[in-house]
Design a protein around this motif. Structure first.
Motif, PDB file in Angstrom:
ATOM      1  N   VAL A  50       7.980   5.136   0.587  1.00 27.62           N
ATOM      2  CA  VAL A  50       7.513   5.066   1.967  1.00 27.62           C
ATOM      3  C   VAL A  50       6.209   5.838   2.088  1.00 27.62           C
ATOM      4  O   VAL A  50       6.144   7.020   1.751  1.00 27.62           O
ATOM      5  N   ASP A  51       5.176   5.160   2.560  1.00 29.14           N
ATOM      6  CA  ASP A  51       3.886   5.810   2.778  1.00 29.14           C
ATOM      7  C   ASP A  51       3.927   6.482   4.148  1.00 29.14           C
ATOM      8  O   ASP A  51       4.089   5.809   5.158  1.00 29.14           O
TER       9      ASP A  51
ATOM     10  N   ASN B 296       0.790  -1.229   0.000  1.00 25.23           N
ATOM     11  CA  ASN B 296       0.000   0.000   0.000  1.00 25.23           C
ATOM     12  C   ASN B 296       0.832   1.295   0.000  1.00 25.23           C
ATOM     13  O   ASN B 296       0.310   2.369   0.233  1.00 25.23           O
ATOM     14  N   ALA B 297       2.127   1.172  -0.246  1.00 28.80           N
ATOM     15  CA  ALA B 297       2.995   2.356  -0.218  1.00 28.80           C
ATOM     16  C   ALA B 297       2.705   3.298  -1.388  1.00 28.80           C
ATOM     17  O   ALA B 297       3.064   4.471  -1.343  1.00 28.80           O
ATOM     18  N   GLY B 298       2.074   2.763  -2.442  1.00 31.15           N
ATOM     19  CA  GLY B 298       1.799   3.590  -3.606  1.00 31.15           C
ATOM     20  C   GLY B 298       2.671   3.240  -4.799  1.00 31.15           C
ATOM     21  O   GLY B 298       2.848   4.055  -5.709  1.00 31.15           O
ATOM     22  N   LYS B 299       3.204   2.036  -4.824  1.00 32.23           N
ATOM     23  CA  LYS B 299       4.135   1.633  -5.897  1.00 32.23           C
ATOM     24  C   LYS B 299       3.472   1.598  -7.271  1.00 32.23           C
ATOM     25  O   LYS B 299       3.985   2.165  -8.225  1.00 32.23           O
ATOM     26  N   SER B 300       2.327   0.889  -7.352  1.00 33.77           N
ATOM     27  CA  SER B 300       1.690   0.747  -8.668  1.00 33.77           C
ATOM     28  C   SER B 300       1.273   2.111  -9.214  1.00 33.77           C
ATOM     29  O   SER B 300       1.477   2.416 -10.391  1.00 33.77           O
ATOM     30  N   THR B 301       0.708   2.930  -8.344  1.00 35.63           N
ATOM     31  CA  THR B 301       0.281   4.262  -8.753  1.00 35.63           C
ATOM     32  C   THR B 301       1.485   5.076  -9.224  1.00 35.63           C
ATOM     33  O   THR B 301       1.435   5.779 -10.241  1.00 35.63           O
ATOM     34  N   TYR B 302       2.577   4.929  -8.493  1.00 35.09           N
ATOM     35  CA  TYR B 302       3.787   5.677  -8.839  1.00 35.09           C
ATOM     36  C   TYR B 302       4.338   5.237 -10.197  1.00 35.09           C
ATOM     37  O   TYR B 302       4.717   6.075 -11.020  1.00 35.09           O
ATOM     38  N   ILE B 303       4.362   3.945 -10.442  1.00 31.94           N
ATOM     39  CA  ILE B 303       4.859   3.440 -11.728  1.00 31.94           C
ATOM     40  C   ILE B 303       4.018   4.018 -12.866  1.00 31.94           C
ATOM     41  O   ILE B 303       4.548   4.513 -13.864  1.00 31.94           O
TER      42      ILE B 303
ATOM     43  N   PRO C 158       4.384   5.411  12.308  1.00 29.58           N
ATOM     44  CA  PRO C 158       3.491   5.547  13.464  1.00 29.58           C
ATOM     45  C   PRO C 158       3.368   6.990  13.941  1.00 29.58           C
ATOM     46  O   PRO C 158       2.279   7.433  14.275  1.00 29.58           O
ATOM     47  N   GLY C 159       4.450   7.737  13.939  1.00 28.19           N
ATOM     48  CA  GLY C 159       4.409   9.091  14.457  1.00 28.19           C
ATOM     49  C   GLY C 159       3.688  10.069  13.560  1.00 28.19           C
ATOM     50  O   GLY C 159       3.325  11.164  13.974  1.00 28.19           O
ATOM     51  N   ALA C 160       3.466   9.705  12.306  1.00 30.58           N
ATOM     52  CA  ALA C 160       2.846  10.638  11.366  1.00 30.58           C
ATOM     53  C   ALA C 160       1.340  10.490  11.329  1.00 30.58           C
ATOM     54  O   ALA C 160       0.634  11.420  10.988  1.00 30.58           O
ATOM     55  N   ARG C 161       0.859   9.328  11.702  1.00 31.99           N
ATOM     56  CA  ARG C 161      -0.584   9.086  11.560  1.00 31.99           C
ATOM     57  C   ARG C 161      -1.446  10.119  12.282  1.00 31.99           C
ATOM     58  O   ARG C 161      -2.337  10.686  11.682  1.00 31.99           O
ATOM     59  N   PRO C 162      -1.159  10.386  13.579  1.00 32.59           N
ATOM     60  CA  PRO C 162      -2.010  11.389  14.239  1.00 32.59           C
ATOM     61  C   PRO C 162      -1.887  12.753  13.573  1.00 32.59           C
ATOM     62  O   PRO C 162      -2.871  13.471  13.435  1.00 32.59           O
ATOM     63  N   VAL C 163      -0.688  13.091  13.102  1.00 33.27           N
ATOM     64  CA  VAL C 163      -0.476  14.400  12.474  1.00 33.27           C
ATOM     65  C   VAL C 163      -1.275  14.496  11.185  1.00 33.27           C
ATOM     66  O   VAL C 163      -1.850  15.519  10.846  1.00 33.27           O
ATOM     67  N   LEU C 164      -1.288  13.407  10.443  1.00 35.06           N
ATOM     68  CA  LEU C 164      -1.974  13.428   9.161  1.00 35.06           C
ATOM     69  C   LEU C 164      -3.469  13.231   9.319  1.00 35.06           C
ATOM     70  O   LEU C 164      -4.235  13.400   8.378  1.00 35.06           O
ATOM     71  N   GLY C 165      -3.868  12.836  10.559  1.00 39.99           N
ATOM     72  CA  GLY C 165      -5.293  12.742  10.844  1.00 39.99           C
ATOM     73  C   GLY C 165      -5.991  11.595  10.166  1.00 39.99           C
ATOM     74  O   GLY C 165      -7.196  11.624   9.959  1.00 39.99           O
ATOM     75  N   ASP C 166      -5.250  10.555   9.814  1.00 43.97           N
ATOM     76  CA  ASP C 166      -5.913   9.405   9.217  1.00 43.97           C
ATOM     77  C   ASP C 166      -5.896   8.251  10.201  1.00 43.97           C
ATOM     78  O   ASP C 166      -5.056   8.188  11.085  1.00 43.97           O
ATOM     79  N   ALA C 167      -6.841   7.344  10.022  1.00 41.93           N
ATOM     80  CA  ALA C 167      -6.888   6.171  10.886  1.00 41.93           C
ATOM     81  C   ALA C 167      -5.610   5.371  10.705  1.00 41.93           C
ATOM     82  O   ALA C 167      -5.103   5.268   9.595  1.00 41.93           O
TER      83      ALA C 167
ATOM     84  N   GLU D 184      30.836  -1.506   6.716  1.00 37.14           N
ATOM     85  CA  GLU D 184      30.897  -1.143   5.304  1.00 37.14           C
ATOM     86  C   GLU D 184      29.523  -0.675   4.832  1.00 37.14           C
ATOM     87  O   GLU D 184      28.506  -1.262   5.190  1.00 37.14           O
ATOM     88  N   ARG D 185      29.534   0.381   4.022  1.00 32.50           N
ATOM     89  CA  ARG D 185      28.246   0.860   3.507  1.00 32.50           C
ATOM     90  C   ARG D 185      28.069   0.431   2.059  1.00 32.50           C
ATOM     91  O   ARG D 185      29.038   0.383   1.305  1.00 32.50           O
ATOM     92  N   LEU D 186      26.839   0.137   1.700  1.00 33.14           N
ATOM     93  CA  LEU D 186      26.567  -0.310   0.330  1.00 33.14           C
ATOM     94  C   LEU D 186      26.749   0.859  -0.635  1.00 33.14           C
ATOM     95  O   LEU D 186      26.306   1.973  -0.352  1.00 33.14           O
ATOM     96  N   PRO D 187      27.395   0.621  -1.769  1.00 34.56           N
ATOM     97  CA  PRO D 187      27.684   1.723  -2.691  1.00 34.56           C
ATOM     98  C   PRO D 187      26.499   2.121  -3.573  1.00 34.56           C
ATOM     99  O   PRO D 187      26.501   3.190  -4.167  1.00 34.56           O
ATOM    100  N   VAL D 188      25.492   1.276  -3.671  1.00 37.65           N
ATOM    101  CA  VAL D 188      24.384   1.543  -4.599  1.00 37.65           C
ATOM    102  C   VAL D 188      23.603   2.798  -4.160  1.00 37.65           C
ATOM    103  O   VAL D 188      23.241   2.926  -2.989  1.00 37.65           O
ATOM    104  N   PRO D 189      23.416   3.770  -5.067  1.00 43.77           N
ATOM    105  CA  PRO D 189      22.656   4.960  -4.666  1.00 43.77           C
ATOM    106  C   PRO D 189      21.199   4.603  -4.373  1.00 43.77           C
ATOM    107  O   PRO D 189      20.581   3.822  -5.090  1.00 43.77           O
ATOM    108  N   VAL D 190      20.686   5.198  -3.301  1.00 46.32           N
ATOM    109  CA  VAL D 190      19.339   4.881  -2.857  1.00 46.32           C
ATOM    110  C   VAL D 190      18.524   6.160  -2.708  1.00 46.32           C
ATOM    111  O   VAL D 190      18.951   7.096  -2.034  1.00 46.32           O
ATOM    112  N   ALA D 191      17.381   6.190  -3.364  1.00 48.03           N
ATOM    113  CA  ALA D 191      16.455   7.313  -3.227  1.00 48.03           C
ATOM    114  C   ALA D 191      15.291   6.838  -2.367  1.00 48.03           C
ATOM    115  O   ALA D 191      14.675   5.832  -2.671  1.00 48.03           O
ATOM    116  N   VAL D 192      15.023   7.552  -1.274  1.00 49.04           N
ATOM    117  CA  VAL D 192      13.928   7.166  -0.390  1.00 49.04           C
ATOM    118  C   VAL D 192      12.879   8.263  -0.475  1.00 49.04           C
ATOM    119  O   VAL D 192      13.148   9.418  -0.137  1.00 49.04           O
ATOM    120  N   ALA D 193      11.692   7.905  -0.953  1.00 52.26           N
ATOM    121  CA  ALA D 193      10.677   8.932  -1.197  1.00 52.26           C
ATOM    122  C   ALA D 193       9.432   8.705  -0.357  1.00 52.26           C
ATOM    123  O   ALA D 193       8.874   7.610  -0.342  1.00 52.26           O
TER     124      ALA D 193
END
Ligand code: GTP
Ligand code: MG
Ligand code: ZN
Ligand code: ZN
Length: 403
Positions: A240-241, A119-126, A246-255, A285-294
């Motif tokens: 990331v939805d 439910n993160a929104g992957k299909s919609t995003y694609i 957990p900390g965002a749910r009350p702020v966003l006002g959704d169940a 050691e850190r992984l070299p692959v660039p990672v975008a977190v949205a």
């Protein structure tokens, strides 16, 4: 062995098949006969068993035959069919017989993988990202996005574009790969531009998008399947939805959507630790692959939270990456994560990846109404940002400051 010195000029010795992820030696990439068409003589189609085994169906697998590369003349990317004599430039993966576009063989593309919880929104995003790249963003960058095979074209239309963009219906939950065979959508994004020395330079990026079902990252067996994809990836986009923080749910006002074991950090950590194991990474050691977190669905953030913020603004810069804007968005998303008690996500990424960047985007641009897109239609906001950053990282897009 001839001309070893020229071979070493190639940036990468091996090509990765974007369909089955086999590592291929360029000299061994076979060709497919062009077949007969109109008056042109050529081989008749036959059932391609390797391709049928890959797709799990004989439909669309009757094609002119595949023949091995003749060896010497491969540099030209063409060969004569040994059966009918016709020249052909179509190459295929020797393992799965899927097409390998010549632009991909000549400058081995970069594979970008997409991951997210249920439910993160992957299909919609694609659906939205590809549409943006084919239209507005493609024009802006002077880049073309071309599907690498007919099944990709058909599936994109049927499963993504038609329902969401034409009929404005939300997409159904993606079926698990355990029950439905999973096949990537494979595109080649090609960009030509003039370099500083006034030479024309063409770069390509293979966008390989597996629309994973979120729950698949929870089951061990299916996760292994996806790991091959992730391992072959030259970059990863994690979606990331915010409602799953957990900390965002009350702020966003959704169940609260309490899905056990599906908090974004759990998903990201599981994928990351599995990748580290495969890499044989040492503890620090850190992984070299660039990672975008949205963060997806940022249209749900209260306007008060967004006013005058970088995220709220549209992206600035055309045909370049505005690095000041990039920094501002990264910092704002980082601040939001900390505010939502999800700062450990940021910390974790910093410990595990040498190169990560935070984004906020909305594929739909507004809250859906029932099972349909909201009244304003699909109005994406900053959906292309992660991809532009990756293009910049790969040297396909210039970055500028102080605009
Ligand atoms: N407000 C808002 N909601 C969104 C947006 N994108 C997706 N959603 C909502 O999130 C739901 C899930 O989106 P999907 O794209 O199906 O998510 P997914 O990650 O593919 O989900 P699975 O296939 O079940 O793993 C949609 O039905 C919408 O209700 C967005 O940009 N804004
Ligand atoms: Mg889905
Ligand atoms: Zn293959
Ligand atoms: Zn032939």
């Amino acid at each position: 062995m001839s001309l070893p010195s020229r071979v070493s000029l190639s940036p990468r010795a091996e090509i990765t098949c974007p369909y089955c992820f086999a590592e291929l030696a360029p000299a061994r990439i076979p060709f497919r006969c062009r077949g007969r068409a109109g008056r042109r003589a050529g081989c008749a189609p036959v059932l391609d068993e390797r391709l049928a085994a890959y797709t799990g169906s004989t439909a669309g697998a009757s094609l002119p035959p595949v023949f091995p590369a003749p060896g010497r003349r491969r540099a030209e990317g063409r060969a004569g069919c040994p059966h009918c004599g016709q020249p052909t430039g179509s190459r295929v993966c020797p393992e799965c017989h899927n097409p390998l576009p010549s632009a991909y063989c000549d400058s081995p593309g970069r594979i970008v993988a997409l991951v997210g919880a249920k439910n993160a929104g992957k299909s919609t995003y694609i659906a939205v990202l590809l549409h943006e790249l084919m239209n507005r963003v493609g024009t802006e960058l002077d880049a073309s996005l071309v599907a690498c095979d007919d099944r990709t074209i058909e599936r994109y239309r049927r499963d993504f574009a038609r329902p969401l963009l034409e009929e404005r219906r939300l997409l159904p939950t993606t079926a698990s790969a355990a029950t439905a065979p999973r096949e990537p959508l494979v595109y080649l994004l090609t960009r030509s531009r003039r370099t500083r020395f006034a030479r024309e330079r063409t770069d390509s990026l293979a966008l390989v998008l597996f629309d994973t079902a979120g729950e698949d990252l929870r089951s061990r067996e299916v996760r292994d399947l996806h790991l091959r994809y992730l391992e072959a990836a030259d970059a990863i986009i994690f979606l990331v939805d915010p409602l799953q923080l957990p900390g965002a749910r009350p702020v966003l006002g959704d169940a609260p959507v309490a899905e056990p074991d599906s908090e974004p950090i759990d998903i990201i950590a599981r994928v990351t630790e599995a990748l580290r194991q495969r890499h044989g990474s040492r503890p620090n050691e850190r992984l070299p692959v660039p990672v975008a977190v949205a963060l997806t669905k940022v249209d749900l953030l209260r306007p008060s939270l967004l006013r005058q913020s970088a995220l709220h603004r549209g992206r600035s810069g055309t045909g370049v990456l505005d690095l000041d804007d990039r920094d501002a968005v990264h910092e704002q998303v980082r601040a939001l994560l900390h505010e939502w008690q999800a700062g450990q996500l940021d910390t974790y990424l910093g410990q595990r990846y040498a190169d990560y960047a935070l984004f906020g985007l909305s594929a739909l641009g507004g809250r859906p109404e029932g099972d349909r897109v909201g009244a304003g239609g699909v109005r994406p906001h900053r959906a292309e940002d992660p991809l532009l950053w990756l293009l910049y990282r790969f040297g396909m897009l210039d970055g500028v400051r102080g605009r």
